[in-house]
Enzyme design. Sequence first.
Site, short mmCIF file in Angstrom:
data_model
loop_
_atom_site.label_atom_id
_atom_site.label_comp_id
_atom_site.label_asym_id
_atom_site.label_seq_id
_atom_site.Cartn_x
_atom_site.Cartn_y
_atom_site.Cartn_z
N HIS A 42 106.33 41.44 18.35
CA HIS A 42 105.00 42.06 18.30
C HIS A 42 104.88 43.15 19.37
O HIS A 42 104.03 43.09 20.27
CB HIS A 42 103.91 41.00 18.47
CG HIS A 42 102.58 41.43 17.92
ND1 HIS A 42 101.65 40.54 17.42
CD2 HIS A 42 102.01 42.66 17.79
CE1 HIS A 42 100.58 41.20 17.01
NE2 HIS A 42 100.77 42.50 17.23
N ILE A 43 105.71 44.18 19.23
CA ILE A 43 105.79 45.23 20.25
C ILE A 43 105.34 46.59 19.72
O ILE A 43 105.73 47.63 20.25
CB ILE A 43 107.23 45.34 20.82
CG1 ILE A 43 108.26 45.53 19.69
CG2 ILE A 43 107.56 44.12 21.67
CD1 ILE A 43 109.67 45.84 20.18
N GLY A 44 104.49 46.57 18.67
CA GLY A 44 104.05 47.84 18.09
C GLY A 44 103.46 48.80 19.10
O GLY A 44 103.72 50.00 19.06
N SER A 45 102.67 48.29 20.06
CA SER A 45 102.03 49.16 21.05
C SER A 45 102.70 49.07 22.42
O SER A 45 102.15 49.57 23.41
CB SER A 45 100.55 48.78 21.19
OG SER A 45 100.41 47.47 21.74
N GLU A 79 103.39 33.12 16.70
CA GLU A 79 104.21 33.99 17.54
C GLU A 79 104.36 33.35 18.91
O GLU A 79 103.34 33.08 19.56
CB GLU A 79 103.57 35.38 17.68
CG GLU A 79 103.57 36.17 16.39
CD GLU A 79 102.85 37.50 16.49
OE1 GLU A 79 102.92 38.27 15.52
OE2 GLU A 79 102.17 37.74 17.53
N ILE A 112 104.11 45.51 10.05
CA ILE A 112 103.68 45.92 11.39
C ILE A 112 102.19 45.64 11.57
O ILE A 112 101.55 46.21 12.46
CB ILE A 112 103.99 47.41 11.67
CG1 ILE A 112 103.39 48.31 10.59
CG2 ILE A 112 105.49 47.63 11.79
CD1 ILE A 112 103.48 49.80 10.89
N SER A 113 101.63 44.79 10.72
CA SER A 113 100.19 44.52 10.78
C SER A 113 99.91 43.18 11.46
O SER A 113 99.79 43.12 12.68
CB SER A 113 99.57 44.59 9.38
OG SER A 113 100.23 43.70 8.49
N ARG A 114 99.82 42.12 10.70
CA ARG A 114 99.63 40.76 11.22
C ARG A 114 100.46 39.81 10.37
O ARG A 114 100.64 40.02 9.16
CB ARG A 114 98.16 40.34 11.15
CG ARG A 114 97.26 40.98 12.19
CD ARG A 114 97.56 40.44 13.59
NE ARG A 114 96.63 40.94 14.60
CZ ARG A 114 96.80 42.05 15.31
NH1 ARG A 114 97.89 42.80 15.10
NH2 ARG A 114 95.92 42.42 16.22
N ILE A 166 97.41 54.33 11.35
CA ILE A 166 98.82 53.96 11.51
C ILE A 166 99.60 54.29 10.23
O ILE A 166 100.67 54.90 10.29
CB ILE A 166 98.96 52.47 11.87
CG1 ILE A 166 98.36 52.21 13.25
CG2 ILE A 166 100.42 52.02 11.82
CD1 ILE A 166 98.23 50.74 13.61
N ASP A 197 107.59 42.82 12.76
CA ASP A 197 107.15 42.85 14.15
C ASP A 197 106.13 41.75 14.42
O ASP A 197 105.79 41.49 15.57
CB ASP A 197 106.54 44.22 14.50
CG ASP A 197 106.22 44.34 15.99
OD1 ASP A 197 107.06 43.91 16.81
OD2 ASP A 197 105.12 44.84 16.32
#
Length: 271
Positions: A237-240, A218, A187-189, A107, A213
Amino acid sequence: MWYHKPVIDEELLQSLPNLKVVASSGVGIDHLDLNLLSSFGVKVSNTPFVVSTDTADLGVALMLASARRLVEGYQMAVSPDTEYFPADWLGVEVSGTALGIIGMGTIGYKVAQRARAFDMKILYHNRNQRNKEEESAVGAIYCKKIDDLLQQSDFVMLAVTLTPQTHKLIGKRELELMKPTATLINISRGLVVDQDALVEALQNKVIKAAALDVTYPEPLPRDHPLLKMKNVTITPHIGSATKETRRLMMENMTENIQAALTGLPIPNEVL
C-alpha cells in the site's frame, strides 16, 4: 488520522466534546462514518489531490513489473542456484495493448496520460463520462458497461473509491469476463475485489496475473495463497509513499485543521 487510526467511533466522539474536525490522510474515507461524525457536528477533510501523481505512477509501475515479471527476474538474477538464464523465460508486451481503467477520477486520468506514452488503447468505465476534450487528450474510449471494458482489456486497473457500490466490484463473474491473458491491477482498496474469487481465478488460469498495492487485510496473513503465487505482484500500500507527497499530505492536513479551527472554509472538506 494516519493509517485509519485512531478508530473514530461513538465512544471516542463522546469523550471529545470539543472536537471540531477529523483530518484524514489520503483519498479514501471508507474508514469513516460520515453520518456519525456529522451528528456530532464534526467536519471531515482528506488530501485527495496530492496523492494522485504518485499513485498513478505506481499503477503503471505495477503494470510493467507484472507484465515483464520483474520480481521473478530479480529473484532469478540474484539466486545462488542460478547457473544460466533460460531463453524461454518470457514476459508479455505492454506497448500497443488495451488498458481498461475502472474509475476515471484524478488518479485514473493520470494513469491514462502515462499509458498513452506506451501507445496503449485506453478504455475506461466511470459513473460519469468525461468530456470530449478530456477523452481526446488521452485517446480514451468510454465504456458505459463495465462488462465491455473487462472483455476487451489486456490490463484492467482499478482506481475507484471504496463505497457500498464498489465493494467487491470485481468478483467471480467479472473475472470470468476478462481475457485469460489479462492482468488485474488494484491501486484503490482491497475490498473492491473479492479476494477469494481472485485467488480461484489465478489458480485456475481464468486470468493470467494480478498486481496489487492493496489487499484485505493489510498485511495479508503470512500463509495467504496470494503470497505464494508467482503470477502475483504485491506491494505494501505504497501508492502515495514518496517523501515529497507525504510531506504535502501533512501540510494539507494542517491547512484543513487550521481552517476548521478558525471558522474558515476547509480546503479539502468531505461533504
